[in-house]
Design a protein around this motif. Structure first.
Motif, PDB file in Angstrom:
ATOM      1  N   GLN A 155       0.847  -1.191   0.000  1.00  0.00           N
ATOM      2  CA  GLN A 155       0.000   0.000   0.000  1.00  0.00           C
ATOM      3  C   GLN A 155       0.882   1.242   0.000  1.00  0.00           C
ATOM      4  O   GLN A 155       1.860   1.308   0.721  1.00  0.00           O
ATOM      5  CB  GLN A 155      -0.912   0.012   1.220  1.00  0.00           C
ATOM      6  N   VAL A 156       0.517   2.203  -0.836  1.00  0.00           N
ATOM      7  CA  VAL A 156       1.305   3.416  -0.964  1.00  0.00           C
ATOM      8  C   VAL A 156       0.763   4.484  -0.029  1.00  0.00           C
ATOM      9  O   VAL A 156      -0.455   4.617   0.151  1.00  0.00           O
ATOM     10  CB  VAL A 156       1.269   3.920  -2.420  1.00  0.00           C
ATOM     11  N   ARG A 157       1.671   5.230   0.555  1.00  0.00           N
ATOM     12  CA  ARG A 157       1.303   6.323   1.448  1.00  0.00           C
ATOM     13  C   ARG A 157       2.084   7.569   1.053  1.00  0.00           C
ATOM     14  O   ARG A 157       3.287   7.497   0.791  1.00  0.00           O
ATOM     15  CB  ARG A 157       1.616   5.936   2.895  1.00  0.00           C
ATOM     16  N   MET A 158       1.379   8.718   0.985  1.00  0.00           N
ATOM     17  CA  MET A 158       2.011   9.977   0.613  1.00  0.00           C
ATOM     18  C   MET A 158       2.092  10.874   1.836  1.00  0.00           C
ATOM     19  O   MET A 158       1.112  11.002   2.579  1.00  0.00           O
ATOM     20  CB  MET A 158       1.211  10.681  -0.481  1.00  0.00           C
ATOM     21  N   VAL A 159       3.234  11.535   2.006  1.00  0.00           N
ATOM     22  CA  VAL A 159       3.435  12.399   3.166  1.00  0.00           C
ATOM     23  C   VAL A 159       3.960  13.750   2.698  1.00  0.00           C
ATOM     24  O   VAL A 159       5.057  13.836   2.135  1.00  0.00           O
ATOM     25  CB  VAL A 159       4.438  11.772   4.163  1.00  0.00           C
ATOM     26  N   GLU A 160       3.158  14.799   2.938  1.00  0.00           N
ATOM     27  CA  GLU A 160       3.557  16.156   2.551  1.00  0.00           C
ATOM     28  C   GLU A 160       4.313  16.837   3.689  1.00  0.00           C
ATOM     29  O   GLU A 160       4.109  16.537   4.859  1.00  0.00           O
ATOM     30  CB  GLU A 160       2.351  17.028   2.203  1.00  0.00           C
ATOM     31  N   SER A 161       5.125  17.802   3.305  1.00  0.00           N
ATOM     32  CA  SER A 161       5.814  18.639   4.293  1.00  0.00           C
ATOM     33  C   SER A 161       6.183  19.965   3.631  1.00  0.00           C
ATOM     34  O   SER A 161       6.128  20.081   2.406  1.00  0.00           O
ATOM     35  CB  SER A 161       7.067  17.945   4.822  1.00  0.00           C
ATOM     36  N   GLY A 162       6.524  20.941   4.452  1.00  0.00           N
ATOM     37  CA  GLY A 162       7.012  22.209   3.931  1.00  0.00           C
ATOM     38  C   GLY A 162       6.041  23.365   4.011  1.00  0.00           C
ATOM     39  O   GLY A 162       6.384  24.486   3.629  1.00  0.00           O
ATOM     40  N   GLY A 163       4.833  23.104   4.481  1.00  0.00           N
ATOM     41  CA  GLY A 163       3.891  24.199   4.599  1.00  0.00           C
ATOM     42  C   GLY A 163       4.273  25.164   5.707  1.00  0.00           C
ATOM     43  O   GLY A 163       5.172  24.889   6.501  1.00  0.00           O
ATOM     44  N   GLY A 164       3.586  26.307   5.735  1.00  0.00           N
ATOM     45  CA  GLY A 164       3.873  27.277   6.773  1.00  0.00           C
ATOM     46  C   GLY A 164       3.287  28.629   6.454  1.00  0.00           C
ATOM     47  O   GLY A 164       2.435  28.756   5.568  1.00  0.00           O
ATOM     48  N   LEU A 165       3.760  29.627   7.179  1.00  0.00           N
ATOM     49  CA  LEU A 165       3.304  31.000   7.016  1.00  0.00           C
ATOM     50  C   LEU A 165       4.367  31.794   6.263  1.00  0.00           C
ATOM     51  O   LEU A 165       5.551  31.738   6.605  1.00  0.00           O
ATOM     52  CB  LEU A 165       3.061  31.625   8.390  1.00  0.00           C
ATOM     53  N   LEU A 169       6.956  22.914  -1.212  1.00  0.00           N
ATOM     54  CA  LEU A 169       6.331  21.764  -0.574  1.00  0.00           C
ATOM     55  C   LEU A 169       6.965  20.485  -1.104  1.00  0.00           C
ATOM     56  O   LEU A 169       7.319  20.395  -2.282  1.00  0.00           O
ATOM     57  CB  LEU A 169       4.832  21.742  -0.843  1.00  0.00           C
ATOM     58  N   SER A 170       7.081  19.507  -0.212  1.00  0.00           N
ATOM     59  CA  SER A 170       7.613  18.201  -0.595  1.00  0.00           C
ATOM     60  C   SER A 170       6.567  17.134  -0.354  1.00  0.00           C
ATOM     61  O   SER A 170       5.746  17.246   0.560  1.00  0.00           O
ATOM     62  CB  SER A 170       8.863  17.867   0.225  1.00  0.00           C
ATOM     63  N   CYS A 171       6.622  16.095  -1.153  1.00  0.00           N
ATOM     64  CA  CYS A 171       5.715  14.963  -0.995  1.00  0.00           C
ATOM     65  C   CYS A 171       6.527  13.689  -1.204  1.00  0.00           C
ATOM     66  O   CYS A 171       7.052  13.470  -2.290  1.00  0.00           O
ATOM     67  CB  CYS A 171       4.574  15.048  -1.987  1.00  0.00           C
ATOM     68  N   ALA A 172       6.621  12.885  -0.164  1.00  0.00           N
ATOM     69  CA  ALA A 172       7.376  11.641  -0.230  1.00  0.00           C
ATOM     70  C   ALA A 172       6.415  10.457  -0.313  1.00  0.00           C
ATOM     71  O   ALA A 172       5.407  10.418   0.393  1.00  0.00           O
ATOM     72  CB  ALA A 172       8.260  11.504   0.996  1.00  0.00           C
ATOM     73  N   ALA A 173       6.749   9.513  -1.167  1.00  0.00           N
ATOM     74  CA  ALA A 173       5.928   8.313  -1.333  1.00  0.00           C
ATOM     75  C   ALA A 173       6.563   7.154  -0.582  1.00  0.00           C
ATOM     76  O   ALA A 173       7.774   6.935  -0.666  1.00  0.00           O
ATOM     77  CB  ALA A 173       5.804   7.963  -2.811  1.00  0.00           C
ATOM     78  N   HIS A 174       5.733   6.413   0.123  1.00  0.00           N
ATOM     79  CA  HIS A 174       6.212   5.261   0.889  1.00  0.00           C
ATOM     80  C   HIS A 174       5.398   4.037   0.501  1.00  0.00           C
ATOM     81  O   HIS A 174       4.190   4.122   0.302  1.00  0.00           O
ATOM     82  CB  HIS A 174       6.068   5.530   2.386  1.00  0.00           C
ATOM     83  N   GLY A 175       6.066   2.896   0.387  1.00  0.00           N
ATOM     84  CA  GLY A 175       5.371   1.659   0.054  1.00  0.00           C
ATOM     85  C   GLY A 175       5.876   1.084  -1.258  1.00  0.00           C
ATOM     86  O   GLY A 175       6.926   1.468  -1.765  1.00  0.00           O
ATOM     87  N   ARG A 176       5.100   0.186  -1.801  1.00  0.00           N
ATOM     88  CA  ARG A 176       5.483  -0.497  -3.036  1.00  0.00           C
ATOM     89  C   ARG A 176       5.093   0.374  -4.221  1.00  0.00           C
ATOM     90  O   ARG A 176       3.916   0.523  -4.538  1.00  0.00           O
ATOM     91  CB  ARG A 176       4.807  -1.854  -3.125  1.00  0.00           C
ATOM     92  N   LEU A 177       6.084   0.936  -4.894  1.00  0.00           N
ATOM     93  CA  LEU A 177       5.835   1.891  -5.961  1.00  0.00           C
ATOM     94  C   LEU A 177       5.948   1.288  -7.349  1.00  0.00           C
ATOM     95  O   LEU A 177       5.628   1.969  -8.330  1.00  0.00           O
ATOM     96  CB  LEU A 177       6.797   3.072  -5.818  1.00  0.00           C
ATOM     97  N   PHE A 178       6.415   0.062  -7.472  1.00  0.00           N
ATOM     98  CA  PHE A 178       6.484  -0.646  -8.744  1.00  0.00           C
ATOM     99  C   PHE A 178       7.140   0.185  -9.833  1.00  0.00           C
ATOM    100  O   PHE A 178       6.680   0.206 -10.979  1.00  0.00           O
ATOM    101  CB  PHE A 178       5.085  -1.069  -9.180  1.00  0.00           C
TER     102      PHE A 178
END
Length: 130
Positions: free
Chosen positions: A1-11, A20-29
């Motif tokens: 199962q793939v999971r996406m995690v964003e980061s980098g937001g703010g004021l 902004l960054s988005c990292a993918a975790h899991g089986r990406l094939f």
């Protein structure tokens, strides 16, 4: 199962920049297509941009064209949303979305549809002050 995690937001102040960054975790094939959407309070979710498997196709919404851009670290690496010349109307929760089974785009219309993506991140808040 793939999971996406964003980061980098703010004021940030109007006219400023944020990435902004988005990292993918899991089986990406081998990789995935990704997109960014945003949703402001009281408004519908809005397409921001999309990038295909190897970055050959990049689409950006008219509302952010010339100010925002997308990039990525290879086919399975993180996806980035570079935001420049930010405006107060860019304030929203930004979501990263991905599709592993369909990593290539057919058209802008197809890439910009939320239903095209089957994996979504939790969102990251971007607030632009005037």
């Amino acid at each position: 199962q793939v999971r996406m995690v964003e980061s980098g937001g703010g004021l940030v102040q109007a006219g400023g920049s944020l990435t902004l960054s988005c990292a993918a975790h899991g089986r990406l094939f081998g990789g995935y297509a990704a997109a960014w959407f945003r949703q402001a309070p009281g408004k519908e979710r809005e397409f921001v941009g999309a990038i295909s498997l190897a970055g050959a196709d990049i689409y950006v919404a008219d509302s952010v064209l010339g100010r925002f851009n997308l990039s990525r670290d290879g086919t399975e690496g993180a996806v980035y949303l570079q935001m420049n010349s930010l405006k107060p109307e860019d304030t929203a929760v930004y979501y990263c979305a991905a599709n592993v089974r369909r990593p290539l785009f057919v058209s802008y219309n197809e890439a910009s549809r939320p239903g095209r993506y089957d994996t979504w991140g939790q969102g990251t808040q971007v607030t632009v002050s005037s």
